[in-house]
Design a protein around this motif. Structure first.
Motif, PDB file in Angstrom:
ATOM      1  N   ALA A 212       7.756 -27.776 115.393  1.00  0.00           N
ATOM      2  CA  ALA A 212       8.840 -26.727 115.276  1.00  0.00           C
ATOM      3  C   ALA A 212       9.156 -26.271 116.498  1.00  0.00           C
ATOM      4  O   ALA A 212       8.605 -26.400 117.802  1.00  0.00           O
ATOM      5  CB  ALA A 212       8.138 -25.552 114.457  1.00  0.00           C
ATOM      6  N   SER A 214       9.515 -23.476 117.513  1.00  0.00           N
ATOM      7  CA  SER A 214       8.575 -22.477 117.755  1.00  0.00           C
ATOM      8  C   SER A 214       6.987 -22.624 118.264  1.00  0.00           C
ATOM      9  O   SER A 214       6.277 -21.803 118.660  1.00  0.00           O
ATOM     10  CB  SER A 214       8.566 -21.353 116.846  1.00  0.00           C
ATOM     11  OG  SER A 214       9.786 -20.638 116.576  1.00  0.00           O
ATOM     12  N   ASN A 215       6.606 -24.093 117.964  1.00  0.00           N
ATOM     13  CA  ASN A 215       5.537 -24.580 118.410  1.00  0.00           C
ATOM     14  C   ASN A 215       5.425 -24.261 120.022  1.00  0.00           C
ATOM     15  O   ASN A 215       6.503 -24.522 120.760  1.00  0.00           O
ATOM     16  CB  ASN A 215       5.100 -25.810 118.199  1.00  0.00           C
ATOM     17  CG  ASN A 215       4.603 -26.227 116.681  1.00  0.00           C
ATOM     18  OD1 ASN A 215       5.289 -26.552 115.988  1.00  0.00           O
ATOM     19  ND2 ASN A 215       3.520 -25.962 116.658  1.00  0.00           N
ATOM     20  N   PRO A 258      10.285 -30.691 111.239  1.00  0.00           N
ATOM     21  CA  PRO A 258      10.629 -29.465 112.076  1.00  0.00           C
ATOM     22  C   PRO A 258      10.869 -27.984 111.267  1.00  0.00           C
ATOM     23  O   PRO A 258      10.176 -26.971 111.527  1.00  0.00           O
ATOM     24  CB  PRO A 258      11.628 -29.786 112.823  1.00  0.00           C
ATOM     25  CG  PRO A 258      11.837 -31.315 112.816  1.00  0.00           C
ATOM     26  CD  PRO A 258      11.203 -31.585 111.660  1.00  0.00           C
ATOM     27  N   VAL A 259      11.338 -28.343 110.199  1.00  0.00           N
ATOM     28  CA  VAL A 259      11.538 -26.931 109.249  1.00  0.00           C
ATOM     29  C   VAL A 259      10.320 -26.470 108.619  1.00  0.00           C
ATOM     30  O   VAL A 259       9.803 -25.632 108.648  1.00  0.00           O
ATOM     31  CB  VAL A 259      12.685 -27.583 108.057  1.00  0.00           C
ATOM     32  CG1 VAL A 259      12.865 -26.198 107.424  1.00  0.00           C
ATOM     33  CG2 VAL A 259      13.938 -27.975 108.792  1.00  0.00           C
ATOM     34  N   ASN A 261       7.068 -27.389 109.418  1.00  0.00           N
ATOM     35  CA  ASN A 261       6.348 -26.424 110.600  1.00  0.00           C
ATOM     36  C   ASN A 261       6.742 -25.269 111.253  1.00  0.00           C
ATOM     37  O   ASN A 261       5.720 -24.502 111.422  1.00  0.00           O
ATOM     38  CB  ASN A 261       6.306 -27.653 111.904  1.00  0.00           C
ATOM     39  CG  ASN A 261       5.284 -28.979 111.555  1.00  0.00           C
ATOM     40  OD1 ASN A 261       4.710 -28.700 110.800  1.00  0.00           O
ATOM     41  ND2 ASN A 261       5.952 -30.166 111.828  1.00  0.00           N
ATOM     42  N   GLU A 262       7.887 -24.928 111.050  1.00  0.00           N
ATOM     43  CA  GLU A 262       8.409 -23.582 111.211  1.00  0.00           C
ATOM     44  C   GLU A 262       7.823 -22.544 110.436  1.00  0.00           C
ATOM     45  O   GLU A 262       7.374 -21.428 110.812  1.00  0.00           O
ATOM     46  CB  GLU A 262       9.861 -23.606 111.383  1.00  0.00           C
ATOM     47  CG  GLU A 262      10.655 -22.378 112.159  1.00  0.00           C
ATOM     48  CD  GLU A 262      10.311 -22.603 113.612  1.00  0.00           C
ATOM     49  OE1 GLU A 262       9.756 -21.362 114.129  1.00  0.00           O
ATOM     50  OE2 GLU A 262      10.861 -23.339 114.112  1.00  0.00           O
ATOM     51  N   GLU A 263       7.754 -23.227 108.971  1.00  0.00           N
ATOM     52  CA  GLU A 263       7.393 -22.170 107.961  1.00  0.00           C
ATOM     53  C   GLU A 263       5.813 -21.966 108.130  1.00  0.00           C
ATOM     54  O   GLU A 263       5.466 -20.935 107.882  1.00  0.00           O
ATOM     55  CB  GLU A 263       7.717 -23.021 106.469  1.00  0.00           C
ATOM     56  CG  GLU A 263       9.380 -23.071 106.293  1.00  0.00           C
ATOM     57  CD  GLU A 263       9.823 -23.765 105.277  1.00  0.00           C
ATOM     58  OE1 GLU A 263      10.900 -23.804 104.858  1.00  0.00           O
ATOM     59  OE2 GLU A 263       8.764 -24.464 104.583  1.00  0.00           O
ATOM     60  N   THR A 266       5.346 -19.623 110.838  1.00  0.00           N
ATOM     61  CA  THR A 266       6.021 -18.184 110.328  1.00  0.00           C
ATOM     62  C   THR A 266       4.741 -17.591 109.454  1.00  0.00           C
ATOM     63  O   THR A 266       4.740 -16.341 109.474  1.00  0.00           O
ATOM     64  CB  THR A 266       7.301 -18.183 109.634  1.00  0.00           C
ATOM     65  OG1 THR A 266       8.159 -18.555 110.585  1.00  0.00           O
ATOM     66  CG2 THR A 266       7.654 -16.884 108.954  1.00  0.00           C
TER      67      THR A 266
END
Length: 270
Positions: A212, A214-215, A258-259, A261-263, A266
């Motif tokens: 992600a 954000s990682n 990536p989506v 992993n963002e979840e 979060t």
């Protein structure tokens, strides 16, 4: 519905397990089903090599591979060896060239040093102590392992908090080796700073990337062409392991991972 909405966008069987250092936070799909790991084998092989280093049987500075190359170069894809068998492409330390051949040479070097096959050493040094009972590994150190999602998670947890090697060596393994090397990240294109540690890919600020946005830059791990990944984000204190029934495709995994992993980040405060 799975724990994360994007899991429902995969139209084939997948499994995902997420953990902190202390507890499993979620598991989705058949996390006990055995799938091929492909290149997620590499962090397993790297850990086996690092156990040999920690025990004094191998040194990171041992000559190994082409002239001028060492164990450290092989682990960090900086030896100059090509992706598959073939002629040396350039002198060691010049560019990051992702190399299956380099990991096969690494396995041969470790096997000679420990006096047994690399597969047996990996079983005795890593798989048995970590109770990774589903794993079958008897082939190339670059891509031959298979096993469950839970056992990929076990590998990731060992990467986060080492018990088989010293904390100092664990920190070295997840720190960039030979900083500043450019190269191609398979599936995601050329990266000006294609950072790797010792067998672990380091996220840094790579774009595009399979983790992600954000990682943290300190995130490290690996993905495989079987549609597999393990990542460790030491700043978030999270490990994620993913396996699936279809091989990696940029238009599927490259878009959805990536989506997803963002979840994960979060949901768990990453």
């Amino acid at each position: 519905m799975g724990s994360y909405p994007t899991l429902d966008r995969f139209d084939f069987p997948v499994a995902l397990a997420v953990s902190s250092a202390h507890e499993v936070l979620s598991d989705d799909g058949d996390v006990e089903r055995v799938f091929a790991w492909k290149s997620v084998t590499k962090p397993l092989a790297a850990l086996a090599a690092l156990v040999a280093v920690d025990q004094g049987k191998v040194s990171l500075d041992d000559p190994a591979g082409p002239e001028g190359s060492t164990v450290r170069h092989l682990l960090a894809h900086a030896s100059g060896l090509p992706f598959e068998a073939g002629a040396v492409l350039q002198r060691p330390g010049l560019r990051r060239v992702y190399s299956n051949q380099g990991f096969e040479v690494l396995g041969e070097h470790v096997a000679a040093a420990v006096g047994m096959s690399f597969a047996r050493w990996t079983r005795e040094a890593v798989l048995e102590p970590l109770e990774m009972t589903s794993v079958v590994f008897d082939g190339s150190p670059a891509h031959a392992a298979s096993g469950s999602t839970y056992d990929v998670l076990a590998l990731g947890l060992e990467m986060l908090t080492p018990t088989l090697i010293s904390a100092e060596l664990g920190e070295t393994a997840r720190t960039v080796a030979f900083p500043g090397l450019s190269g191609v990240l398979p599936g995601f294109g050329r990266q000006e700073h294609n950072d790797w540690g010792l067998g672990y890919e380091i996220r840094d600020h790579k774009s595009p990337h399979w983790t992600a946005a954000s990682n943290s830059p300190a995130t490290f791990g690996h993905f495989g062409q079987s549609g597999s990944f393990v990542w460790v984000d030491p700043e978030a204190g999270l490990v994620a392991a993913f396996l699936g029934a279809r091989s990696f495709r940029s238009e599927i995994h490259g878009v959805l991972w990536p989506v997803l992993n963002e979840e994960v980040l979060t949901a768990h405060g990453g």
